[in-house]
Design a protein around this motif. Structure first.
Motif, PDB file in Angstrom:
ATOM      1  N   LEU A  77       0.773  -1.215   0.138  1.00  0.00           N
ATOM      2  CA  LEU A  77      -0.083   0.081  -0.028  1.00  0.00           C
ATOM      3  C   LEU A  77       0.932   1.453  -0.058  1.00  0.00           C
ATOM      4  O   LEU A  77       0.220   2.206  -0.006  1.00  0.00           O
ATOM      5  CB  LEU A  77      -0.957  -0.027   1.192  1.00  0.00           C
ATOM      6  CG  LEU A  77      -2.236  -0.823   1.162  1.00  0.00           C
ATOM      7  CD1 LEU A  77      -2.650  -1.001   2.620  1.00  0.00           C
ATOM      8  CD2 LEU A  77      -3.249  -0.662   0.184  1.00  0.00           C
ATOM      9  N   ALA A  80      -0.153   4.029  -2.395  1.00  0.00           N
ATOM     10  CA  ALA A  80      -1.556   4.305  -2.386  1.00  0.00           C
ATOM     11  C   ALA A  80      -1.818   5.682  -1.737  1.00  0.00           C
ATOM     12  O   ALA A  80      -0.957   6.048  -0.852  1.00  0.00           O
ATOM     13  CB  ALA A  80      -2.357   3.405  -1.939  1.00  0.00           C
ATOM     14  N   GLN A  84      -6.701   5.593   1.412  1.00  0.00           N
ATOM     15  CA  GLN A  84      -6.794   4.328   1.006  1.00  0.00           C
ATOM     16  C   GLN A  84      -6.033   3.665   1.954  1.00  0.00           C
ATOM     17  O   GLN A  84      -6.204   2.156   2.381  1.00  0.00           O
ATOM     18  CB  GLN A  84      -6.264   4.179  -0.548  1.00  0.00           C
ATOM     19  CG  GLN A  84      -6.447   2.658  -0.873  1.00  0.00           C
ATOM     20  CD  GLN A  84      -5.775   2.476  -2.301  1.00  0.00           C
ATOM     21  OE1 GLN A  84      -5.797   3.615  -3.167  1.00  0.00           O
ATOM     22  NE2 GLN A  84      -5.870   1.074  -2.712  1.00  0.00           N
ATOM     23  N   ARG A  85      -4.672   3.918   2.118  1.00  0.00           N
ATOM     24  CA  ARG A  85      -3.682   3.133   3.164  1.00  0.00           C
ATOM     25  C   ARG A  85      -4.253   2.964   4.506  1.00  0.00           C
ATOM     26  O   ARG A  85      -4.400   1.896   4.999  1.00  0.00           O
ATOM     27  CB  ARG A  85      -2.438   3.815   3.137  1.00  0.00           C
ATOM     28  CG  ARG A  85      -1.463   3.565   2.358  1.00  0.00           C
ATOM     29  CD  ARG A  85      -0.172   4.338   2.432  1.00  0.00           C
ATOM     30  NE  ARG A  85      -0.256   5.766   2.181  1.00  0.00           N
ATOM     31  CZ  ARG A  85       0.581   6.676   2.354  1.00  0.00           C
ATOM     32  NH1 ARG A  85       1.497   6.513   3.441  1.00  0.00           N
ATOM     33  NH2 ARG A  85       0.265   8.026   1.917  1.00  0.00           N
ATOM     34  N   THR A  87      -7.602   2.919   5.301  1.00  0.00           N
ATOM     35  CA  THR A  87      -8.897   2.151   5.325  1.00  0.00           C
ATOM     36  C   THR A  87      -8.450   0.588   5.247  1.00  0.00           C
ATOM     37  O   THR A  87      -8.868  -0.419   5.872  1.00  0.00           O
ATOM     38  CB  THR A  87      -9.547   2.618   4.100  1.00  0.00           C
ATOM     39  OG1 THR A  87      -9.977   3.993   4.381  1.00  0.00           O
ATOM     40  CG2 THR A  87     -10.976   1.726   4.273  1.00  0.00           C
ATOM     41  N   ALA A  88      -7.257   0.515   4.167  1.00  0.00           N
ATOM     42  CA  ALA A  88      -7.121  -1.109   3.582  1.00  0.00           C
ATOM     43  C   ALA A  88      -6.379  -1.779   4.750  1.00  0.00           C
ATOM     44  O   ALA A  88      -6.224  -2.784   5.187  1.00  0.00           O
ATOM     45  CB  ALA A  88      -6.086  -1.036   2.582  1.00  0.00           C
ATOM     46  N   TYR A 124     -10.614   2.140  11.528  1.00  0.00           N
ATOM     47  CA  TYR A 124     -10.952   1.400  10.495  1.00  0.00           C
ATOM     48  C   TYR A 124     -10.952  -0.263  10.560  1.00  0.00           C
ATOM     49  O   TYR A 124     -11.576  -0.898   9.673  1.00  0.00           O
ATOM     50  CB  TYR A 124      -9.851   1.611   9.347  1.00  0.00           C
ATOM     51  CG  TYR A 124     -10.192   3.122   8.729  1.00  0.00           C
ATOM     52  CD1 TYR A 124     -11.627   2.989   7.985  1.00  0.00           C
ATOM     53  CD2 TYR A 124      -9.521   4.300   8.739  1.00  0.00           C
ATOM     54  CE1 TYR A 124     -12.069   4.465   7.528  1.00  0.00           C
ATOM     55  CE2 TYR A 124      -9.666   5.414   8.162  1.00  0.00           C
ATOM     56  CZ  TYR A 124     -10.909   5.513   7.681  1.00  0.00           C
ATOM     57  OH  TYR A 124     -11.243   6.642   7.009  1.00  0.00           O
ATOM     58  N   CYS A 201     -15.151  11.954   1.388  1.00  0.00           N
ATOM     59  CA  CYS A 201     -15.867  10.943   1.575  1.00  0.00           C
ATOM     60  C   CYS A 201     -17.024  10.919   0.542  1.00  0.00           C
ATOM     61  O   CYS A 201     -17.230  11.999   0.016  1.00  0.00           O
ATOM     62  CB  CYS A 201     -16.391  10.512   2.995  1.00  0.00           C
ATOM     63  SG  CYS A 201     -17.511  11.895   3.572  1.00  0.00           S
TER      64      CYS A 201
END
Length: 279
Positions: A77, A80, A84-85, A87-88, A124, A201
């Motif tokens: 990640l 990214a 995104q980092r 969340t993932a 998250y 968002c």
């Protein structure tokens, strides 16, 4: 090498740099070791999540197989975007630990960590947990909403909104106790999580089209004496003014007629800024 307690205390009182290139090397090192939390977005963006995880891994109750899996995911990640980092990575923690006795232990370690990034990973983890009801999500998010770090407070509402936007519309009454909370950070969370056009968002289309759904929620904070909450209410209404100017104009006029509070005047003035520009 870790910095001394005295040095860390001095660094925690710092002001954040304006540019990434201006963040001092000792601050970057402290951030990447998980000894410091970021004090602004510039610092947040210089944190190397790969180095951070490597540094904090010994303090987390992860077995070697899980730790190696998470390390690979975080490395993958690296290029990214920051959201995104986060969340993932939170989802990866959840998926790697779901059903494990260690999950709650690791979750607690993340929520209590000095690094705001780790606390965001915990938020998250909740977002990725499909078994949570909307009520439970709100309960879990409260500690993040009341966090001392501004970035974690933003993650708090995003981690609820991401998996539960529909519930924000259908069960908006569940936000009322938070909007009445004695802590202004909880009140701000209740408004921010429901914004029609929240920052970073997905928009909530139904609230853009029917903002009256949230009228009672907004009214609870129309005389709030805290600028942080006032700005959130004003931004909520400014969002709505772009799709439902009639609602926002009428509501602001009614609030002004019903309330003599200077706080209400400030909120409505800011809420109408886009409509004033158009006029």
């Amino acid at each position: 090498m870790s910095q001394s307690v005295t040095d860390l205390e001095k660094l925690r009182a710092r002001k954040g740099a304006v540019r990434r290139s201006e963040v001092p090397a000792n601050v970057v090192a402290g951030l990447n070791r998980g000894e410091l939390e970021s004090v602004n977005l510039v610092e947040f963006l210089v944190i190397d999540h790969v180095k951070l995880f490597k540094a904090v891994r010994p303090g987390l109750s992860l077995d070697d197989a899980v730790a190696k899996k998470l390390s690979r995911i975080i490395k993958d990640l690296a290029t990214a975007g920051v959201m995104q980092r986060l969340t993932a990575t939170g989802a990866a923690f959840h998926e790697a630990l779901v059903g494990s006795d260690a999950r709650e232990v690791v979750y607690q370690q993340l929520t209590e960590h000095p690094s705001d990034v780790l606390r965001s990973w915990a938020a998250y983890m909740d977002a990725a947990d499909e078994t949570l009801t909307f009520a439970k999500r709100l309960k879990q998010a409260r500690k993040f909403a009341l966090d001392s770090n501004m970035g974690v407070r933003e993650i708090a509402w995003m981690s609820v909104r991401l998996p539960a936007a529909e519930s924000i519309v259908s069960d908006i009454e569940r936000l009322y106790p938070l909007a009445n909370h004695k802590n202004h950070l909880a009140r701000r969370f209740a408004i921010e999580v429901s914004r029609p056009c929240g920052v970073w968002c997905k928009h909530i289309t139904e609230l853009k089209q029917r903002p009256e759904i949230a009228e009672d929620l907004l009214t609870l904070c129309r005389e709030d004496d805290t600028k942080y909450v006032q700005d959130s209410v004003a931004n909520w209404l400014n969002d709505a003014s772009k799709t439902r100017p009639d609602f926002v104009q009428e509501l602001c006029e009614r609030w002004l007629a019903e309330s003599e509070s200077p706080h209400t005047r400030r909120i409505t003035h800011r809420a109408l800024r886009t409509l004033r520009k158009k006029a």
